[in-house]
Design a protein around this motif. Structure first.
Motif, mmCIF file in Angstrom:
data_model
loop_
_atom_site.group_PDB
_atom_site.id
_atom_site.type_symbol
_atom_site.label_atom_id
_atom_site.label_comp_id
_atom_site.label_asym_id
_atom_site.label_seq_id
_atom_site.Cartn_x
_atom_site.Cartn_y
_atom_site.Cartn_z
ATOM 1 N N THR A 94 1.779 -6.690 10.053
ATOM 2 C CA THR A 94 2.791 -5.693 9.691
ATOM 3 C C THR A 94 3.091 -5.643 8.202
ATOM 4 O O THR A 94 3.901 -4.819 7.772
ATOM 5 C CB THR A 94 4.098 -5.975 10.450
ATOM 6 O OG1 THR A 94 4.531 -7.308 10.152
ATOM 7 C CG2 THR A 94 3.882 -5.849 11.959
ATOM 8 N N GLU B 127 -3.716 -9.919 15.011
ATOM 9 C CA GLU B 127 -2.736 -9.001 15.590
ATOM 10 C C GLU B 127 -1.399 -9.151 14.866
ATOM 11 O O GLU B 127 -1.136 -10.151 14.201
ATOM 12 C CB GLU B 127 -2.559 -9.288 17.089
ATOM 13 C CG GLU B 127 -3.825 -9.098 17.906
ATOM 14 C CD GLU B 127 -4.321 -7.664 17.910
ATOM 15 O OE1 GLU B 127 -3.474 -6.754 17.767
ATOM 16 O OE2 GLU B 127 -5.532 -7.455 18.037
ATOM 17 N N GLU C 111 2.118 -0.167 12.929
ATOM 18 C CA GLU C 111 0.836 -0.569 13.506
ATOM 19 C C GLU C 111 -0.185 0.559 13.396
ATOM 20 O O GLU C 111 -1.371 0.316 13.124
ATOM 21 C CB GLU C 111 1.026 -0.959 14.975
ATOM 22 C CG GLU C 111 -0.214 -1.562 15.616
ATOM 23 C CD GLU C 111 0.071 -2.040 17.034
ATOM 24 O OE1 GLU C 111 -0.305 -3.182 17.365
ATOM 25 O OE2 GLU C 111 0.660 -1.251 17.815
#
Length: 252
Positions: A165, A162, A196
């Motif tokens: 970026t 996660e 994202e």
């Protein structure tokens, strides 16, 4: 002794040979990329005149000789004539054909690329899709099919899945925010800080079946990020300049 075979594929390019013949490059489901001769195909009354033109998709009956193939019959399912009625779409389509001719290997299994090429040309022929996005999808999926797709599913340093970026061209994939900032502080490199939604789009393109690729749209911001990332990554992977791409960028 030679034999006759039937292949399903698309004409990538056609070159004149002698006074009336053609030499064509076919991307086929059964034999991958092959070169074949079409005798008399440049005569105005030849049944092979149109079927041996670029973009023609269908079944080709070939005579397989010791060192070459010869086309003697073709049954075309799609000429993509509607694509050729739009100049911008034609330029994009020519680029896709040239890419496939360069990237695919002789007699290699290129079924995935053939499916991608066909679906991408259909998307170009439809007004429902942005041609710039179709190009991004085609390029990324083609590289993934060829085993050269970037890793956009985890951080290449810490493995985090996660908050990815950052995209680093030379590293071939994504980094989380903290690892990405650490790398950029250490030495300059080709890198992009991305939304994202851009990462999600890249993940979807790489992981989806070809038949499901053209089912989404993106914002202008995401599209611009995809274009920038793929331009940089394509240069890293291929290092090749396509003539049709030069024409595309000049005219559009």
């Amino acid at each position: 002794m030679g034999q006759t075979i039937v292949v399903t594929g698309m004409v990538l390019n056609a070159m004149p040979v002698g006074e009336f013949d053609k030499r064509i490059t076919l991307l086929t489901k059964e034999r991958g990329k092959i070169t074949a001769f079409a005798r008399g195909a440049r005569r105005q009354n030849s049944q092979l005149l149109a079927p041996t033109s670029p973009f023609s998709f269908g079944e080709f009956e070939l005579f397989e000789g010791k060192n070459s193939y010869t086309v003697y019959k073709a049954s075309i399912q799609n000429y993509f004539r509607e694509l050729l009625e739009d100049l911008d779409a034609t330029y994009y389509g020519c680029y896709f054909l040239e890419f496939a001719a360069y990237y695919c290997q002789e007699n290699n299994d290129e079924r995935e690329l053939l499916k991608l090429l066909y679906q991408s040309l259909r998307a170009l022929a439809s007004s429902a899709y942005d041609n710039r996005l179709v190009r991004c999808v085609f390029e990324l999926k083609a590289l993934a099919a060829g085993g050269e797709g970037p890793n956009v599913f985890s951080c290449l340093k810490c493995g985090k899945k996660e908050g990815l970026t950052w995209f680093f061209t030379e590293r071939g994939g994504t980094f989380c925010d903290s690892c990405g900032r650490e790398i950029t502080a250490g030495r300059p490199a080709a890198h992009f800080h991305m939304e994202e939604s851009t990462r999600y789009a890249m993940q979807y393109i790489i992981s989806s079946r070809v038949e499901k690729l053209y089912t989404f749209s993106v914002s202008e911001t995401v599209l611009e990020e995809l274009e920038a990332i793929l331009k940089s990554y394509m240069e890293r992977c291929l290092g090749h300049r396509f003539k049709s791409l030069e024409m595309l960028e000049f005219c559009i």
